[in-house]
Design a protein around this motif. Structure first.
Motif, short mmCIF file in Angstrom:
data_model
loop_
_atom_site.label_atom_id
_atom_site.label_comp_id
_atom_site.label_asym_id
_atom_site.label_seq_id
_atom_site.Cartn_x
_atom_site.Cartn_y
_atom_site.Cartn_z
N PRO A 4 55.77 12.72 17.97
CA PRO A 4 55.30 12.57 19.01
C PRO A 4 54.43 11.55 19.35
O PRO A 4 53.44 11.34 18.57
CB PRO A 4 54.79 14.00 19.33
CG PRO A 4 54.37 14.55 17.85
CD PRO A 4 55.08 13.70 16.94
N TRP A 8 51.64 12.38 24.57
CA TRP A 8 53.02 12.74 25.15
C TRP A 8 52.70 13.36 26.28
O TRP A 8 53.75 13.58 27.26
CB TRP A 8 53.63 13.72 23.81
CG TRP A 8 52.77 14.84 23.55
CD1 TRP A 8 51.90 14.96 22.69
CD2 TRP A 8 52.91 16.10 24.25
NE1 TRP A 8 51.58 16.32 22.62
CE2 TRP A 8 52.18 17.16 23.64
CE3 TRP A 8 53.80 16.60 25.42
CZ2 TRP A 8 51.90 18.37 24.24
CZ3 TRP A 8 53.57 17.84 25.98
CH2 TRP A 8 52.62 18.84 25.04
N TRP A 12 55.19 13.91 29.79
CA TRP A 12 56.13 15.31 29.58
C TRP A 12 56.49 15.88 30.95
O TRP A 12 57.56 16.58 31.00
CB TRP A 12 55.87 15.88 28.29
CG TRP A 12 56.91 16.75 27.76
CD1 TRP A 12 57.85 16.48 26.79
CD2 TRP A 12 57.06 18.10 27.89
NE1 TRP A 12 58.92 17.41 26.47
CE2 TRP A 12 58.23 18.46 27.06
CE3 TRP A 12 56.41 19.25 28.64
CZ2 TRP A 12 58.60 19.73 26.96
CZ3 TRP A 12 56.64 20.44 28.67
CH2 TRP A 12 57.77 20.76 27.72
N HIS A 202 57.23 17.15 21.25
CA HIS A 202 55.73 17.19 21.69
C HIS A 202 54.98 17.84 20.61
O HIS A 202 55.92 18.29 19.77
CB HIS A 202 55.73 18.15 23.15
CG HIS A 202 56.12 19.37 23.01
ND1 HIS A 202 57.46 19.60 23.28
CD2 HIS A 202 55.67 20.61 22.49
CE1 HIS A 202 57.88 20.95 23.09
NE2 HIS A 202 56.80 21.82 22.61
#
Length: 250
Positions: A4, A8, A12, A202
């Motif tokens: 990740p 992130w 996201w 993630h």
């Protein structure tokens, strides 16, 4: 499995996140606020900060019930969605784009909320501590902070490297990696909503109840109550963690 990006969380929580969860979460929201009001014996008027607020589902429901609500999130996309939905629903909410590690200047609230496992995203534990300190600094004397988060003890005790579930019309497959010393879980998630498939990565810092209580006290909260979910029952490994922390009297 991919690695990740440390940031992130900045991207996201966008259109893909909303498309996956929005309909399901909308159905849950009124019940969740009912339970919040019951647990805290909460009634308007109160000044409430939803931090982070995402698409505004809790903030809008609270405003609909008569509370003075501010919602803040780092995602400009979700803030615009929230603003449009509040306008369409005829309710007033102050919407801010910002980082939950940083207090809102000169702002004071009777209640600060951090719900739906919106904690543990950052690459360093110190950043999580900053979130708690920011929340404490924005409370009125004796104000409360509510944190709802996945129970890290449960996840670590029942860890599975792979899993899948459905959300609406989407099939979600996850490959997971757990670093037990740091209590960090990396998740590579593939969402299939025919005819499209999207993969993202993630990470989540997993916390136990006692660890969160210690972090709350370090942040300056004078009383910390650990609950297992919204009914006010005692914390157990099988249940999510709901923490009610009371700020200083000064």
């Amino acid at each position: 499995m991919g690695e990740p990006d440390p940031d992130w969380w900045r991207t996201w929580f966008g259109p893909s996140y909303l498309a996956l969860y929005d309909e399901t979460l909308a159905e849950r929201t009124p019940v969740e606020i009912d339970r919040l009001e019951a647990l805290l014996q909460l009634r308007p008027p109160k000044r409430i900060l939803d931090l982070p607020c995402g698409q505004g589902r809790h903030a809008i429901e609270l405003a609909r019930r008569g509370y003075d609500v501010t919602g803040m999130d780092i995602s400009p996309f979700l803030i615009e969605v929230a603003r449009g939905r509040a306008r369409a629903g005829g309710v007033e909410v102050q919407w801010l784009t910002g980082d939950m590690r940083e207090p809102i200047p000169d702002a004071r609230f009777d209640l600060v909320l951090n719900l739906f496992t919106s904690f543990g995203y950052f690459d360093e534990d110190d950043d999580d501590q900053q979130v708690l300190a920011a929340a404490a600094s924005m409370l009125t004397p004796g104000g409360r902070f509510v944190l709802e988060v996945i129970n890290g003890e449960r996840v670590m005790a029942n860890f599975e490297e792979r899993g899948w579930f459905t959300v609406g019309k989407s099939a979600v497959m996850e490959a997971r990696r757990l670093d037990r010393p740091s209590q960090r879980m990396v998740v590579e998630r593939t969402v299939s909503t025919p005819p499209e498939t999207e993969t993202s990565v993630h990470t989540l810092r997993l916390y136990t109840g006692p660890q969160l209580e210690a972090a709350m006290r370090k942040a300056g909260f004078r009383r910390v109550e650990l609950h297992g979910d919204w009914g006010g029952e005692s914390l157990q490994r099988e249940r999510s963690i709901v923490i009610v922390a009371v700020g200083s009297l000064r």
